[in-house]
Design an enzyme around this catalytic site. Structure first.
Site, PDB file in Angstrom:
ATOM      1  N   GLU A  21       0.869  -1.487  14.792  1.00 62.78           N
ATOM      2  CA  GLU A  21      -0.160  -0.943  15.690  1.00 62.78           C
ATOM      3  C   GLU A  21       0.131  -1.324  17.142  1.00 62.78           C
ATOM      4  O   GLU A  21      -0.159  -0.559  18.061  1.00 62.78           O
ATOM      5  CB  GLU A  21      -1.547  -1.405  15.232  1.00 62.78           C
ATOM      6  CG  GLU A  21      -1.973  -0.658  13.967  1.00 62.78           C
ATOM      7  CD  GLU A  21      -2.902  -1.415  13.044  1.00 62.78           C
ATOM      8  OE1 GLU A  21      -3.546  -2.385  13.477  1.00 62.78           O
ATOM      9  OE2 GLU A  21      -2.970  -1.033  11.851  1.00 62.78           O
ATOM     10  N   GLU A  72       5.838  -3.902   6.348  1.00 65.49           N
ATOM     11  CA  GLU A  72       4.627  -3.077   6.323  1.00 65.49           C
ATOM     12  C   GLU A  72       4.987  -1.619   6.598  1.00 65.49           C
ATOM     13  O   GLU A  72       5.055  -1.214   7.772  1.00 65.49           O
ATOM     14  CB  GLU A  72       3.640  -3.554   7.389  1.00 65.49           C
ATOM     15  CG  GLU A  72       3.155  -4.972   7.193  1.00 65.49           C
ATOM     16  CD  GLU A  72       1.811  -5.167   7.853  1.00 65.49           C
ATOM     17  OE1 GLU A  72       0.845  -5.402   7.128  1.00 65.49           O
ATOM     18  OE2 GLU A  72       1.718  -5.041   9.079  1.00 65.49           O
ATOM     19  N   ASN A  95      -5.412 -10.252   8.319  1.00 66.73           N
ATOM     20  CA  ASN A  95      -5.339  -9.670   9.664  1.00 66.73           C
ATOM     21  C   ASN A  95      -6.619  -8.864   9.888  1.00 66.73           C
ATOM     22  O   ASN A  95      -6.752  -7.766   9.378  1.00 66.73           O
ATOM     23  CB  ASN A  95      -4.088  -8.777   9.752  1.00 66.73           C
ATOM     24  CG  ASN A  95      -4.018  -8.004  11.058  1.00 66.73           C
ATOM     25  OD1 ASN A  95      -4.748  -8.302  11.997  1.00 66.73           O
ATOM     26  ND2 ASN A  95      -3.129  -7.017  11.107  1.00 66.73           N
ATOM     27  N   SER A 137      -2.334  -1.664   2.591  1.00 67.13           N
ATOM     28  CA  SER A 137      -3.318  -1.354   1.550  1.00 67.13           C
ATOM     29  C   SER A 137      -3.234  -2.286   0.343  1.00 67.13           C
ATOM     30  O   SER A 137      -3.405  -1.857  -0.793  1.00 67.13           O
ATOM     31  CB  SER A 137      -3.187   0.110   1.108  1.00 67.13           C
ATOM     32  OG  SER A 137      -3.440   0.974   2.205  1.00 67.13           O
ATOM     33  N   LYS A 147      -7.654  -7.530  12.516  1.00 66.16           N
ATOM     34  CA  LYS A 147      -7.491  -6.483  13.528  1.00 66.16           C
ATOM     35  C   LYS A 147      -8.651  -6.540  14.542  1.00 66.16           C
ATOM     36  O   LYS A 147      -9.152  -7.633  14.813  1.00 66.16           O
ATOM     37  CB  LYS A 147      -7.367  -5.114  12.858  1.00 66.16           C
ATOM     38  CG  LYS A 147      -6.243  -5.118  11.807  1.00 66.16           C
ATOM     39  CD  LYS A 147      -5.846  -3.763  11.334  1.00 66.16           C
ATOM     40  CE  LYS A 147      -4.719  -3.906  10.310  1.00 66.16           C
ATOM     41  NZ  LYS A 147      -4.182  -2.618   9.860  1.00 66.16           N
ATOM     42  N   HIS A 177       3.385  -6.160  15.214  1.00 57.07           N
ATOM     43  CA  HIS A 177       2.661  -5.340  14.243  1.00 57.07           C
ATOM     44  C   HIS A 177       2.821  -3.864  14.623  1.00 57.07           C
ATOM     45  O   HIS A 177       2.854  -3.526  15.808  1.00 57.07           O
ATOM     46  CB  HIS A 177       1.182  -5.733  14.223  1.00 57.07           C
ATOM     47  CG  HIS A 177       0.425  -5.078  13.105  1.00 57.07           C
ATOM     48  ND1 HIS A 177      -0.007  -3.775  13.197  1.00 57.07           N
ATOM     49  CD2 HIS A 177       0.069  -5.514  11.880  1.00 57.07           C
ATOM     50  CE1 HIS A 177      -0.616  -3.445  12.060  1.00 57.07           C
ATOM     51  NE2 HIS A 177      -0.574  -4.480  11.247  1.00 57.07           N
ATOM     52  N   GLY A 211      -3.649   0.889   5.960  1.00 64.05           N
ATOM     53  CA  GLY A 211      -4.990   1.437   6.134  1.00 64.05           C
ATOM     54  C   GLY A 211      -5.197   2.792   5.481  1.00 64.05           C
ATOM     55  O   GLY A 211      -6.186   3.472   5.747  1.00 64.05           O
TER      56      GLY A 211
HETATM   57  P1  PGA Z   1      -4.250  -2.766   5.511  1.00 60.17           P
HETATM   58  O1  PGA Z   1      -3.534  -3.365   6.834  1.00 60.17           O
HETATM   59  O2  PGA Z   1      -4.236  -3.846   4.462  1.00 60.17           O
HETATM   60  O3  PGA Z   1      -5.612  -2.396   5.945  1.00 60.17           O
HETATM   61  O4  PGA Z   1      -3.419  -1.579   5.075  1.00 60.17           O
HETATM   62  C1  PGA Z   1      -2.414  -4.194   6.739  1.00 60.17           C
HETATM   63  C2  PGA Z   1      -1.911  -4.566   8.117  1.00 60.17           C
HETATM   64  O5  PGA Z   1      -1.839  -3.687   8.987  1.00 60.17           O
HETATM   65  O6  PGA Z   1      -1.577  -5.734   8.382  1.00 60.17           O
END
Ligand code: PGA
Length: 258
Positions: free
Chosen positions: A101, A171, A9, A213, A11, A99, A177
């Site tokens: 976000e 998640e 992903n 992460s 983003k 997601h 992140g």
């Molecule tokens: P990350 O993001 O691996 O940077 O923690 C995962 C995600 O939001 O899909």
């Protein structure tokens, strides 16, 4: 045991030139040492999809194309949005749905998540339904009930025939992140909760991924102990080496388990 699925992903990172470059780097590594079992998907920003699709096609790369979001409406007055049919036309096979976000920053509520899930599967694409609790919910000990409610509300209105197109990504928001990966025991516990809900919808075959992460340093441990069927990778998917290291870790663990 299901073959692992690893989704990068990206983003809101990488313009079209950078996206082509990263896809070419992924292609070199995949060709040099193809994963035996793992399915690999790249989910770039909308504006990069067509160019990434071209690189995948030109290199005959065994990599799927994913979108990070879709609007549930077919067409019309939805300024700034992109429909499922538009994505399908570009060769997109996978769509991330809900997601955290999108839920947190763009007001995507449970109803919108459910509508998007229905639209993605009705449009013939495969959905990755994202669920996960924030830190306050986790600290209150309500994470199991919270994720169960998210799953139920998204799956309740889905036609039975559409269920096979859905995978789930767990998640935890506090792990996204932040470099604070969930512990293997926490991931395994949530795998149990999620599998329980899925069984109630006769979705025992659905893949359940972990995200938050994920890195080359923790992928093997999470694959072995976490009872997950793959990963949704954010930060570590922005470099071909680290992304492929995660793919290989999941692939190796699956080969050992079979
Ligand atoms: P990350 O993001 O691996 O940077 O923690 C995962 C995600 O939001 O899909």
């Amino acid at each position: 045991v299901r073959a692992p699925l690893i989704i990068g992903n990206w983003k809101m990172n990488l313009d079209v030139v950078e996206a082509v470059h990263l896809t070419q780097q992924v292609a070199v590594l995949v060709r040099a040492d193809p994963p035996e079992h793992a399915e690999v998907v790249l989910a770039p920003p909308f504006v990069d999809l067509r160019s990434v699709a071209s690189v995948i096609a030109a290199d005959r790369l065994d990599v799927g194309l994913g979108a990070q979001h879709a609007n549930p409406h077919e067409s019309g007055a939805h300024t700034g949005e992109v429909s499922v049919a538009m994505l399908r036309r570009l060769g997109v096979a996978w769509v991330l749905v809900g997601h955290s976000e999108r839920r947190t920053h763009y007001h995507m509520d449970d109803e919108a998540v459910a509508a998007t899930l229905r639209a993605v599967s009705a449009g013939g694409l495969r959905a990755v339904l994202c669920v996960g609790e924030d830190e306050a919910v986790r600290e209150a000990g309500d994470h199991g009930a919270f994720v169960e409610a998210q799953l139920r509300s998204a799956l309740a209105g889905l036609p039975v025939g559409a269920r096979e197109s859905v995978s789930v990504a767990y998640e935890p928001i506090w792990a996204i992140g932040t470099g604070r990966t969930a512990q293997v025991e926490q991931v395994a516990e949530m795998a149990g909760v999620i599998r329980g809900v899925l069984a109630g919808f006769e979705m025992g075959e659905a893949r359940v991924l972990y995200g938050g992460s994920v890195s080359p340093a923790n992928a093997a441990e999470l694959s072995e102990g976490g009872a997950m069927d793959g990963f949704l990778v954010g930060g570590a998917s922005l470099a071909a080496e680290s992304f492929l290291a995660i793919v290989r870790a999941a692939d190796g663990c699956y080969a050992a388990k079979r």
